[in-house]
Design an enzyme around this catalytic site. Sequence first.
Site, mmCIF file in Angstrom:
data_model
loop_
_atom_site.group_PDB
_atom_site.id
_atom_site.type_symbol
_atom_site.label_atom_id
_atom_site.label_comp_id
_atom_site.label_asym_id
_atom_site.label_seq_id
_atom_site.Cartn_x
_atom_site.Cartn_y
_atom_site.Cartn_z
ATOM 1 N N ALA A 114 -3.416 2.670 -27.332
ATOM 2 C CA ALA A 114 -2.792 4.175 -27.023
ATOM 3 C C ALA A 114 -1.635 3.814 -26.176
ATOM 4 O O ALA A 114 -0.645 4.549 -26.240
ATOM 5 C CB ALA A 114 -3.814 4.822 -26.597
ATOM 6 N N GLU A 115 -1.856 3.109 -24.999
ATOM 7 C CA GLU A 115 -0.957 3.148 -23.922
ATOM 8 C C GLU A 115 0.433 2.166 -24.253
ATOM 9 O O GLU A 115 1.516 2.385 -24.081
ATOM 10 C CB GLU A 115 -1.503 2.592 -22.705
ATOM 11 C CG GLU A 115 -2.557 3.489 -22.119
ATOM 12 C CD GLU A 115 -1.733 4.818 -21.454
ATOM 13 O OE1 GLU A 115 -0.384 4.614 -21.160
ATOM 14 O OE2 GLU A 115 -2.520 5.548 -21.262
ATOM 15 N N SER A 116 0.195 0.668 -24.911
ATOM 16 C CA SER A 116 1.247 0.061 -24.968
ATOM 17 C C SER A 116 1.225 -0.626 -26.228
ATOM 18 O O SER A 116 2.206 -1.435 -26.492
ATOM 19 C CB SER A 116 0.936 -1.093 -23.950
ATOM 20 O OG SER A 116 -0.063 -2.079 -24.471
ATOM 21 N N TYR A 201 -3.022 12.849 -27.191
ATOM 22 C CA TYR A 201 -3.577 11.643 -26.855
ATOM 23 C C TYR A 201 -4.978 11.618 -26.627
ATOM 24 O O TYR A 201 -5.500 10.283 -27.245
ATOM 25 C CB TYR A 201 -2.947 11.427 -25.390
ATOM 26 C CG TYR A 201 -3.395 10.081 -24.586
ATOM 27 C CD1 TYR A 201 -2.664 8.859 -24.701
ATOM 28 C CD2 TYR A 201 -4.512 10.078 -23.949
ATOM 29 C CE1 TYR A 201 -3.131 7.792 -23.994
ATOM 30 C CE2 TYR A 201 -5.021 8.916 -23.092
ATOM 31 C CZ TYR A 201 -4.148 7.684 -23.234
ATOM 32 O OH TYR A 201 -4.583 6.673 -22.721
#
Length: 215
Positions: A114-116, A201
């Site tokens: 999800a982040e990177s 998210y």
Amino acid sequence: MQPTNKQNPFHSNNRYRRIILASACACIFSLPSFAADTLVYKYRSKSGVPSFSDVEPQGVEYKLVKVGCFACNVSSMVNWYKTPLNTKAFASIIEEMAFTYNVEPALIRAIIHAESHFKERALSKVGAQGLMQLMPATAKELGVKDSFVAKQNIQGGTKHLAKLFKKYRGNIELVAAAYNAGEGAVKRYGGVPPYAETKTYVERVQILHMRYRRS
């Protein structure tokens, strides 16, 4: 896609953050798709100077500057139930940190996705770094010397996840919300904050978590 009470690795040292955020304001809407989601507030200081902070200003009017991340782009056309998973990257590190901090490997992998999107050198325009998008000041608090080193980054991010997991008694929805928007925002709203990016998210992290569990 963070937050005072967040005491989050991604939001400490307010003075430092403002310098970083101010330097990024000119291009804040051109962040790459892998940038970490950060809630950035724009307001005018008492002297009338435009200021930026990831801490919600008190007693002044402000605007929420929306900064996207890989998994919190509301208009994303990605089918999160079918998008390819990455079950092999950093496997030994994830397993080690999962064991060390008693955090489910599937959750660590979901957050990294999800982040990177598993980009080890991911760098947001507001300064978040690496796989789990750690801000420099708080990465230091977690003992991370170099956020671009996969093992250090995952260790710091997992350590923070362990704290959130304990605080929210295993509620993945709240863990994801706090990781994204901050513990302070979760407390303020009594649950997932009503920010479109945060809600998006949280939903996608839950989907990824479920899928990584089954993979």
